[in-house]
Scaffold this active site. Structure first.
Site, mmCIF file in Angstrom:
data_model
loop_
_atom_site.group_PDB
_atom_site.id
_atom_site.type_symbol
_atom_site.label_atom_id
_atom_site.label_comp_id
_atom_site.label_asym_id
_atom_site.label_seq_id
_atom_site.Cartn_x
_atom_site.Cartn_y
_atom_site.Cartn_z
ATOM 1 N N ASP A 104 0.855 -1.174 0.000
ATOM 2 C CA ASP A 104 0.000 0.000 0.000
ATOM 3 C C ASP A 104 0.901 1.238 0.000
ATOM 4 O O ASP A 104 1.414 1.634 -1.037
ATOM 5 C CB ASP A 104 -0.894 -0.105 1.237
ATOM 6 N N ARG A 166 -11.298 -12.307 6.283
ATOM 7 C CA ARG A 166 -10.093 -12.978 5.767
ATOM 8 C C ARG A 166 -10.440 -14.276 5.045
ATOM 9 O O ARG A 166 -9.676 -14.763 4.219
ATOM 10 C CB ARG A 166 -9.126 -13.315 6.918
HETATM 11 P P1 IMP Z 1 1.816 -0.407 3.909
HETATM 12 O O1 IMP Z 1 2.866 -0.401 4.943
HETATM 13 O O2 IMP Z 1 1.030 0.866 3.883
HETATM 14 O O3 IMP Z 1 2.292 -0.783 2.521
HETATM 15 O O4 IMP Z 1 0.722 -1.427 4.410
HETATM 16 C C1 IMP Z 1 0.674 -2.744 4.109
HETATM 17 C C2 IMP Z 1 -0.321 -3.423 5.033
HETATM 18 O O5 IMP Z 1 -1.507 -2.632 5.256
HETATM 19 C C3 IMP Z 1 -0.796 -4.695 4.379
HETATM 20 O O6 IMP Z 1 0.043 -5.793 4.679
HETATM 21 C C4 IMP Z 1 -2.197 -4.846 4.933
HETATM 22 O O7 IMP Z 1 -2.164 -5.520 6.162
HETATM 23 C C5 IMP Z 1 -2.672 -3.423 5.174
HETATM 24 N N1 IMP Z 1 -3.525 -2.935 4.059
HETATM 25 C C6 IMP Z 1 -3.210 -2.002 3.141
HETATM 26 N N2 IMP Z 1 -4.217 -1.818 2.262
HETATM 27 C C7 IMP Z 1 -5.196 -2.671 2.643
HETATM 28 C C8 IMP Z 1 -6.521 -2.974 2.114
HETATM 29 O O8 IMP Z 1 -7.001 -2.429 1.104
HETATM 30 N N3 IMP Z 1 -7.222 -3.918 2.793
HETATM 31 C C9 IMP Z 1 -6.740 -4.569 3.885
HETATM 32 N N4 IMP Z 1 -5.533 -4.328 4.404
HETATM 33 C C10 IMP Z 1 -4.763 -3.387 3.788
#
Ligand code: IMP
Length: 181
Positions: A104, A166
């Site tokens: 993300d 999930r």
């Molecule tokens: P980042 O550090 O922002 O890249 O976040 C990654 C983590 O955020 C992922 O491993 C997910 O657990 C959570 N995440 C990000 N986007 C989503 C989504 O659309 N649905 C569910 N979990 C998400």
């Protein structure tokens, strides 16, 4: 379709087909380098993906381990993560393939990748089922991506909202009314 899901973005069949392709690609790439990576999955979201993916990787001596990390809560959390469960094996000289459910902002990936290298991993690559590039704040990309999706909150196939959904066999967009209640 679950009543809280607005739209199915990736069906179960599409996930299986794409995961097979990723497994083949990973097997070819690592065979060429004569390496077998240690799969490191981040709990809990990447478990269904890890399970399917490893059955499609044809490399001798393949092993996996799991790790649980979470962001520190609150606005000051940027880049910091807490390790809830660490790896149980040594990474000295090991090629790691990090298995993620979704990239993300890229913050988790960038911190975890650095951490694994600090623990002695010889190289760290990333395979992610989903990628939301529009949300990226850290300049980091996965080497292997299942599906690039639009900027929507998705659930299913391991991904949750408040630990729920999930178990859905597909990836779907969660209805806004569920998290804006
Ligand atoms: P980042 O550090 O922002 O890249 O976040 C990654 C983590 O955020 C992922 O491993 C997910 O657990 C959570 N995440 C990000 N986007 C989503 C989504 O659309 N649905 C569910 N979990 C998400």
């Amino acid at each position: 379709m679950h009543k809280d899901v607005e739209e199915i973005l990736v069906s179960h069949d599409e996930i299986l087909k794409r995961t097979r392709e990723l497994g083949q690609q990973i097997s070819e790439d690592y065979s060429k380098e004569n390496k077998t990576p240690l799969l490191v999955a981040l709990l809990k979201g990447s478990i269904p993906f890890l399970s399917e993916l490893m059955q499609n990787i044809d490399l001798d001596g393949l092993e996996f381990d799991v790790m649980d990390v979470s962001s520190y809560d609150g606005a000051e959390s940027i880049g910091d993560i807490r390790i809830n469960k660490d790896l149980s094996v040594s990474l000295q000289g090991v090629s790691v393939l990090l298995v993620e459910d979704i990239v993300d902002t890229g913050r988790t990936l960038s911190v975890v990748k650095k951490m694994l290298l600090n623990k002695g991993a010889s190289d760290v690559k990333v395979v992610a089922l989903l990628d939301k590039p529009d949300r990226r704040v850290v300049d980091i990309d996965a080497e292997y991506v299942g599906f690039t999706i639009k900027n929507e909150f998705v659930v299913g196939y391991g991904l949750d909202y408040n630990q729920k959904y999930r178990n859905l066999p597909y990836v779907g967009v969660l209805k806004k009314e569920i998290y804006e209640k």
